[in-house]
Design an enzyme around this catalytic site. Structure first.
Site, PDB file in Angstrom:
ATOM      1  N   SER A  60       0.821  -1.214   0.000  1.00  0.00           N
ATOM      2  CA  SER A  60       0.000   0.000   0.000  1.00  0.00           C
ATOM      3  C   SER A  60       0.862   1.274   0.000  1.00  0.00           C
ATOM      4  CB  SER A  60      -0.964   0.003   1.191  1.00  0.00           C
ATOM      5  OG  SER A  60      -0.245  -0.205   2.373  1.00  0.00           O
ATOM      6  N   HIS A  61       2.187   1.135   0.131  1.00  0.00           N
ATOM      7  CA  HIS A  61       3.068   2.312   0.076  1.00  0.00           C
ATOM      8  C   HIS A  61       4.116   2.201  -1.025  1.00  0.00           C
ATOM      9  CE1 HIS A  61       1.066   2.786   3.885  1.00  0.00           C
ATOM     10  NE2 HIS A  61       1.218   4.066   3.672  1.00  0.00           N
ATOM     11  N   ALA A 136       5.355   4.905   4.223  1.00  0.00           N
ATOM     12  CA  ALA A 136       5.478   4.174   5.489  1.00  0.00           C
ATOM     13  C   ALA A 136       6.608   4.800   6.310  1.00  0.00           C
ATOM     14  CB  ALA A 136       5.787   2.711   5.193  1.00  0.00           C
ATOM     15  N   GLU A 201      -8.134   0.766   2.589  1.00  0.00           N
ATOM     16  CA  GLU A 201      -8.574  -0.626   2.701  1.00  0.00           C
ATOM     17  C   GLU A 201     -10.083  -0.712   2.876  1.00  0.00           C
ATOM     18  OE1 GLU A 201      -5.944  -1.889   5.805  1.00  0.00           O
ATOM     19  OE2 GLU A 201      -4.472  -2.653   4.387  1.00  0.00           O
TER      20      GLU A 201
HETATM   21  P1  NDP Z   1      -0.213  -3.321   9.956  1.00  0.00           P
HETATM   22  O1  NDP Z   1      -1.423  -3.430  10.814  1.00  0.00           O
HETATM   23  O2  NDP Z   1      -0.160  -4.133   8.724  1.00  0.00           O
HETATM   24  O3  NDP Z   1       1.076  -3.669  10.826  1.00  0.00           O
HETATM   25  C1  NDP Z   1       1.393  -2.904  11.959  1.00  0.00           C
HETATM   26  C2  NDP Z   1       2.643  -3.429  12.636  1.00  0.00           C
HETATM   27  O4  NDP Z   1       2.323  -4.622  13.343  1.00  0.00           O
HETATM   28  C3  NDP Z   1       3.784  -3.792  11.682  1.00  0.00           C
HETATM   29  O5  NDP Z   1       4.969  -3.336  12.220  1.00  0.00           O
HETATM   30  C4  NDP Z   1       3.741  -5.318  11.617  1.00  0.00           C
HETATM   31  O6  NDP Z   1       5.015  -5.900  11.411  1.00  0.00           O
HETATM   32  C5  NDP Z   1       3.229  -5.652  13.002  1.00  0.00           C
HETATM   33  N1  NDP Z   1       2.501  -6.913  13.046  1.00  0.00           N
HETATM   34  C6  NDP Z   1       1.472  -7.294  12.257  1.00  0.00           C
HETATM   35  N2  NDP Z   1       1.039  -8.523  12.616  1.00  0.00           N
HETATM   36  C7  NDP Z   1       1.835  -8.921  13.648  1.00  0.00           C
HETATM   37  C8  NDP Z   1       1.873 -10.085  14.456  1.00  0.00           C
HETATM   38  N3  NDP Z   1       1.044 -11.096  14.277  1.00  0.00           N
HETATM   39  N4  NDP Z   1       2.803 -10.156  15.428  1.00  0.00           N
HETATM   40  C9  NDP Z   1       3.673  -9.131  15.621  1.00  0.00           C
HETATM   41  N5  NDP Z   1       3.676  -8.003  14.895  1.00  0.00           N
HETATM   42  C10 NDP Z   1       2.765  -7.889  13.923  1.00  0.00           C
HETATM   43  O7  NDP Z   1       0.070  -1.788   9.574  1.00  0.00           O
HETATM   44  P2  NDP Z   1      -0.983  -0.594   9.331  1.00  0.00           P
HETATM   45  O8  NDP Z   1      -1.980  -1.048   8.335  1.00  0.00           O
HETATM   46  O9  NDP Z   1      -1.486  -0.073  10.617  1.00  0.00           O
HETATM   47  O10 NDP Z   1      -0.045   0.529   8.687  1.00  0.00           O
HETATM   48  C11 NDP Z   1       0.518   0.278   7.412  1.00  0.00           C
HETATM   49  C12 NDP Z   1       1.485   1.354   7.009  1.00  0.00           C
HETATM   50  O11 NDP Z   1       0.803   2.530   6.672  1.00  0.00           O
HETATM   51  C13 NDP Z   1       2.547   1.750   8.019  1.00  0.00           C
HETATM   52  O12 NDP Z   1       3.795   1.545   7.399  1.00  0.00           O
HETATM   53  C14 NDP Z   1       2.318   3.238   8.269  1.00  0.00           C
HETATM   54  O13 NDP Z   1       3.486   4.002   8.445  1.00  0.00           O
HETATM   55  C15 NDP Z   1       1.632   3.630   6.982  1.00  0.00           C
HETATM   56  N6  NDP Z   1       0.803   4.848   7.125  1.00  0.00           N
HETATM   57  C16 NDP Z   1       1.313   6.036   6.688  1.00  0.00           C
HETATM   58  C17 NDP Z   1       0.570   7.214   6.825  1.00  0.00           C
HETATM   59  C18 NDP Z   1       1.152   8.517   6.419  1.00  0.00           C
HETATM   60  O14 NDP Z   1       0.434   9.511   6.431  1.00  0.00           O
HETATM   61  N7  NDP Z   1       2.427   8.630   6.087  1.00  0.00           N
HETATM   62  C19 NDP Z   1      -0.791   7.187   7.374  1.00  0.00           C
HETATM   63  C20 NDP Z   1      -1.198   5.895   7.837  1.00  0.00           C
HETATM   64  C21 NDP Z   1      -0.428   4.763   7.701  1.00  0.00           C
HETATM   65  P3  NDP Z   1       5.420  -6.544   9.991  1.00  0.00           P
HETATM   66  O15 NDP Z   1       5.734  -5.382   9.102  1.00  0.00           O
HETATM   67  O16 NDP Z   1       6.565  -7.438  10.263  1.00  0.00           O
HETATM   68  O17 NDP Z   1       4.196  -7.304   9.514  1.00  0.00           O
END
Ligand code: NDP
Length: 347
Positions: A60-61, A136, A201
């Site tokens: 998504s990024h 991200a 999403e």
């Molecule tokens: P996710 O819910 O997909 O993941 C959030 C974090 O949780 C990640 O670090 C992920 O690690 C970790 N995680 C997920 N599942 C597990 C698990 N089972 N056990 C342990 N850790 C886990 O992310 P979001 O959808 O909330 O966000 C996605 C992206 O969107 C981010 O990178 C964020 O910076 C970006 N974003 C940017 C914005 C902007 O304005 N610049 C605004 C909003 C979001 P892993 O990566 O290893 O899966």
């Protein structure tokens, strides 16, 4: 049928795709940005961020964001030839003036100075202003961890999330990232929006007729719903964890706007021209040196903690998924329609 965000991602990838090598992804991003008004320095910074996202499976990024970046160049909201500059406010606090360009360029300019000052003084703060951010955040925190520093970063965005108790949006999806360095191992990095789900999403689920978890957001009457259409059309997202997530989203507004001295989400929305590109805003980044603060034994000590965590059945450390994806040097499957759209932006 209810799909969680990973299932939605899988569904998107299972649609008509083309395989592109990481080099091709980078070249496509770079040439599209340059064609639409970015100079080399700015195009390289954004194309690098986009390619890293595709490499790690943060789809998504990745290329998905290129049409938005291009829209903001075309509308002249964002300067494609920005020249960010650093200013030391104190020995520990650096401000980057982003010159109204894309955030990845400012990050490239500011992070080396933050690393240097934190390695010397133990604590460092980088405040990024006058930039446009919708990437991200793990790029910046992970870069710090690779230099044996702890990183914390957060940014605000245009309102789409209601504070606990409210029915109207005031917070952005306000992400926060944290990284912990590990000697001889990939760092632990979490990076997450503080909303229950990204609005993108929710829109995808609405388009494809899927329900989403109950309580992801409110409908226009302020009632919790599992219908993405009701959230996307006149409704609002909620923060994760009710009032607890709401407090963290509030903290992010205060750090990334109040402390940085840039726009709160509600101010960013008023200024934005809604061209589909990133709104203007700031970013807060903090670095800490475990070597200088905890002492020489910091790594061995924290490894004992990770051993305990990993010893529990079902646990994985945040960041592991991305680092595993990174080991695959092969091509990535990219949505065909998206690739065609990006190619058309250079015609
Ligand atoms: P996710 O819910 O997909 O993941 C959030 C974090 O949780 C990640 O670090 C992920 O690690 C970790 N995680 C997920 N599942 C597990 C698990 N089972 N056990 C342990 N850790 C886990 O992310 P979001 O959808 O909330 O966000 C996605 C992206 O969107 C981010 O990178 C964020 O910076 C970006 N974003 C940017 C914005 C902007 O304005 N610049 C605004 C909003 C979001 P892993 O990566 O290893 O899966």
């Amino acid at each position: 049928m209810i799909l969680d965000k990973n299932e939605i991602r899988e569904f998107l990838l299972s649609m008509n795709t083309v395989d592109l090598s990481l080099q091709k992804i980078y070249d496509l991003a770079l040439s599209t940005l340059k064609f639409n008004g970015c100079d080399n320095m700015n195009a390289e910074a954004v194309a690098g961020t986009v390619t890293d996202a595709e490499r790690d499976g943060s789809v998504s990024h990745g290329l998905f964001r290129i049409p938005g970046y291009v829209a903001s160049l075309k509308s002249r909201k964002v300067k494609g030839n920005a020249r960010p500059s650093n200013k030391f406010l104190t020995q520990n606090a650096i401000r980057v003036d982003g010159d109204y360009g894309f955030a990845p360029t400012s990050i490239k300019v500011g992070i080396p100075a933050l690393i240097e000052t934190t390695a010397k003084h133990g604590v460092g703060v980088l405040t990024i202003t006058n930039t446009h951010h919708f990437a991200a955040l793990w790029h910046e925190t992970e870069t710090l961890a690779e230099k044996n520093l702890i990183g914390i970063a957060c940014t605000a965005y245009k309102p789409s999330v209601a504070p606990a108790g409210a029915k109207k949006p005031l917070f952005g999806t306000n992400p926060i990232s944290f990284s912990w360095p590990r000697k001889n191992n990939t760092p632990v990095v979490y990076d997450m929006a503080t909303s229950t789900m990204a609005m993108g999403e929710v829109q995808v689920a609405a388009r494809d007729g899927h329900k989403i978890p109950f309580g992801t957001g409110l409908n226009k009457d302020g009632k919790k719903t599992d219908n993405p259409n009701e959230i996307a059309n006149g409704g609002v997202l909620l923060t994760f964890g009710d009032y607890k997530g709401s407090a963290i989203a509030m903290m992010i507004e205060l750090l990334a706007a109040g402390l940085v001295g840039d726009l709160f989400s509600f101010e960013a929305a008023k200024q934005d021209n809604n061209d589909g590109g990133p709104a203007r805003g700031g970013e807060f980044i903090m670095a800490l040196s475990p070597e200088l603060i905890a002492g020489k034994n910091w790594n061995e000590h924290s490894e004992k903690f990770f051993q305990q965590m990993k010893g529990l059945e079902g646990v994985r450390l945040p960041g592991e998924r991305r680092h595993k994806n990174r080991l695959d040097k092969g091509p990535r499957s990219i949505n065909k329609e998206l690739v065609e759209k990006i190619i058309s932006l250079s015609k």
